[in-house]
Design an enzyme around this catalytic site. Structure first.
Site, PDB file in Angstrom:
ATOM      1  N   GLY A  11     -11.278  22.617  -3.784  1.00 37.77           N
ATOM      2  CA  GLY A  11      -9.827  22.841  -3.759  1.00 37.77           C
ATOM      3  C   GLY A  11      -9.054  21.526  -3.800  1.00 37.77           C
ATOM      4  N   GLN A  12      -7.729  21.664  -3.822  1.00 38.44           N
ATOM      5  CA  GLN A  12      -6.864  20.465  -3.835  1.00 38.44           C
ATOM      6  C   GLN A  12      -7.199  19.534  -2.668  1.00 38.44           C
ATOM      7  OE1 GLN A  12      -2.203  20.133  -4.066  1.00 38.44           O
ATOM      8  NE2 GLN A  12      -2.683  20.661  -1.967  1.00 38.44           N
ATOM      9  N   ARG A  35     -17.730  28.086  -2.476  1.00 36.06           N
ATOM     10  CA  ARG A  35     -17.921  29.530  -2.553  1.00 36.06           C
ATOM     11  C   ARG A  35     -18.578  29.872  -3.890  1.00 36.06           C
ATOM     12  NH1 ARG A  35     -12.493  30.784  -2.509  1.00 36.06           N
ATOM     13  NH2 ARG A  35     -12.423  31.260  -4.708  1.00 36.06           N
ATOM     14  N   ARG A  36     -19.556  30.777  -3.862  1.00 34.07           N
ATOM     15  CA  ARG A  36     -20.138  31.209  -5.138  1.00 34.07           C
ATOM     16  C   ARG A  36     -19.029  31.859  -5.957  1.00 34.07           C
ATOM     17  NH1 ARG A  36     -24.426  32.065  -1.688  1.00 34.07           N
ATOM     18  NH2 ARG A  36     -23.583  34.029  -0.953  1.00 34.07           N
ATOM     19  N   ALA A  84     -10.529  28.686   2.405  1.00 27.75           N
ATOM     20  CA  ALA A  84      -9.602  29.741   2.849  1.00 27.75           C
ATOM     21  C   ALA A  84      -9.141  30.572   1.672  1.00 27.75           C
ATOM     22  CB  ALA A  84      -8.379  29.118   3.529  1.00 27.75           C
ATOM     23  N   THR A 127      -1.803  26.005   9.752  1.00 24.33           N
ATOM     24  CA  THR A 127      -0.692  25.966   8.789  1.00 24.33           C
ATOM     25  C   THR A 127       0.669  26.257   9.412  1.00 24.33           C
ATOM     26  OG1 THR A 127       0.285  27.300   7.002  1.00 24.33           O
ATOM     27  CG2 THR A 127      -1.440  28.350   8.255  1.00 24.33           C
ATOM     28  N   GLU A 129       2.668  28.201   8.218  1.00 24.16           N
ATOM     29  CA  GLU A 129       2.926  29.645   8.072  1.00 24.16           C
ATOM     30  C   GLU A 129       2.802  30.371   9.411  1.00 24.16           C
ATOM     31  OE1 GLU A 129       3.527  32.121   5.427  1.00 24.16           O
ATOM     32  OE2 GLU A 129       4.497  30.335   4.671  1.00 24.16           O
ATOM     33  N   TYR A 151      -1.788  36.521   5.849  1.00 21.45           N
ATOM     34  CA  TYR A 151      -2.333  35.151   5.791  1.00 21.45           C
ATOM     35  C   TYR A 151      -1.996  34.415   7.090  1.00 21.45           C
ATOM     36  CZ  TYR A 151      -2.509  30.181   4.724  1.00 21.45           C
ATOM     37  OH  TYR A 151      -2.764  28.826   4.794  1.00 21.45           O
ATOM     38  N   LYS A 155      -4.609  33.045  10.025  1.00 22.10           N
ATOM     39  CA  LYS A 155      -4.677  31.615  10.360  1.00 22.10           C
ATOM     40  C   LYS A 155      -4.342  31.393  11.846  1.00 22.10           C
ATOM     41  CE  LYS A 155      -5.800  29.118   6.727  1.00 22.10           C
ATOM     42  NZ  LYS A 155      -6.828  28.065   6.777  1.00 22.10           N
ATOM     43  N   ARG A 186      -2.667  20.892  -7.354  1.00 24.37           N
ATOM     44  CA  ARG A 186      -2.243  22.143  -6.754  1.00 24.37           C
ATOM     45  C   ARG A 186      -2.634  23.315  -7.662  1.00 24.37           C
ATOM     46  NH1 ARG A 186      -1.441  24.938  -2.257  1.00 24.37           N
ATOM     47  NH2 ARG A 186       0.690  24.837  -1.440  1.00 24.37           N
TER      48      ARG A 186
END
Ligand code: GDD
Length: 353
Positions: A11-12, A35-36, A84, A127, A129, A151, A155, A186
């Site tokens: 990821g970023q 992750r597969r 995530a 986060t 959030e 989400y 978290k 991103r």
């Protein structure tokens, strides 16, 4: 010499953190968990893919057995949990899948650490959030939480689990409460990258003669305000948290909020694109046009959220005072970098992620 495990390494944040650690002298091994069937592929690891100290392994946080083996086989000094389901809008449609990765995955990881490697230092990607953004105030580690999406609730559960494992068993767990952070890496579904890509798509249309109608950027809530920082700054903050003597929770933010509308205006006004957006109409009928009245931005309610986080503004005083952390990139620098990266990608000479 340390060994670090980064979950979500493609990821970023994972890719920037892996680069950050591999540049330091004191990491002999960085293990990246992927992750597969990860949709991201390994594009973001282009620069470090062949680094001798990097090992990429496949596995999911839902696989408790695999995590137990991982912590038994390797002596892992630091674990950064960045894996995530991170798209807020998607979490409304798939709350269970979101909770499995974001909460159950964290329980699995911390159980593996508790039983097989209790000295591992653990970073949890928490986060802003979790705050819910119902009031315009500076949010610090001491502010109360009120998540506004599946989400956010997943978290928040993971946040408390990390705190609980610290208090119950003395594990070294840190929560980084990170406000939005962006970069040329991103994901395309997040609003900043979506806007940057659209501005550059318009540029390509204009440069190829501007025939027919220009491409239209369709967005949801233009008034949402976010404290947008740069991901490269934030991964350094993650690393600093795990170097402290005592574990703790830290907000990373810039202390400045901008609206989605601001992001649109700045991106289209970028010298590479060169359009001043003029707004007309209200609500669902509002449009953003160029000087010739051609519509470049329109509203599509599909991007509205069942409950919205209106404004997020962070107070990063604790990180500054305790970690000596400070954001280096300005908002304008970040937008500039994202637009230039989109131009390079379109012209075929930029990194693919
Ligand atoms: N994605 C998206 N697409 N968002 C839109 C759009 C659109 O077309 N139009 C308006 N928005 C608004 C959203 O409603 C939200 O208020 C804001 O733009 C930012 O949306 P995202 O870029 O999707 O990010 P986010 O704030 O929901 O979540 C990001 O930041 C969190 C930290 O606060 C993600 O990175 C989360 O994983 C992270 O925890």
């Amino acid at each position: 010499m340390k060994t670090a495990l980064i979950t979500g390494v493609t990821g970023q944040d994972g890719s920037y953190l892996a680069e950050n650690l591999l540049k330091k002298q004191n990491y002999k091994h960085v293990i990246g968990l992927v992750r597969r069937r990860s949709a991201d592929g390994v594009n973001r690891l282009e620069q470090i893919q062949t680094h001798p100290a990097l090992t990429i392994m496949q596995g999911e946080l839902e696989d408790a057995g695999l995590l137990a083996r991982l912590f038994s086989v390797y002596r892992i000094d630091e674990c950064y949990n960045l894996a995530a389901q991170s798209f807020v809008r998607y979490s409304f449609d798939n709350p269970v899948a979101t909770a499995m990765t974001n909460y159950i995955g964290v329980i699995n990881l911390l159980e593996a650490i508790r039983h097989h490697s209790p000295n591992t230092r653990y970073y949890q990607a928490s986060t802003s959030e979790m705050f819910g953004g119902l009031t315009e105030e500076y949010l610090s580690e001491n502010h109360s939480f009120h998540p506004r999406s599946p989400y956010g609730t997943s978290k928040l559960a993971a946040y408390w689990h990390a705190v609980n494992m610290r208090e119950a068993y003395g594990l070294f767990t840190c929560n980084g409460i990170l406000f939005n952070h962006e970069s040329p890496r991103r994901g395309s579904e997040f609003v900043t990258q979506k806007i940057a890509a659209a501005a550059v798509r318009f540029r390509a249309w204009k440069n190829s003669g501007g025939m027919g109608e220009p491409p239209v950027l369709r967005l949801g809530n233009l008034e949402a305000r976010r404290d947008w920082g740069h991901a490269q700054d934030y991964v350094e903050g993650m690393r600093l948290m795990l170097q402290e003597e005592e574990p703790g929770d830290y907000v990373l933010a810039t202390g400045q909020a901008h609206s989605v509308r601001d992001f649109v205006e700045l991106s289209f006004a970028h010298p590479e694109v060169g359009v001043k957006i003029r707004w007309k109409g209200e609500g669902l009928n509002e449009v953003g046009s160029d000087a010739d009245g051609r519509v470049l931005v329109a509203i599509d309610p599909v991007h509205y959220r069942p409950s919205e986080v209106h404004v997020l503004l962070g107070d990063w005083k604790k990180a500054r005072e305790c970690l000596g952390w400070k954001p280096q990139f300005s908002f304008e620098d970040m937008v500039d970098q994202m637009i230039r990266a989109q131009v390079a990608r379109r012209e075929g000479h930029g990194p693919t992620a």
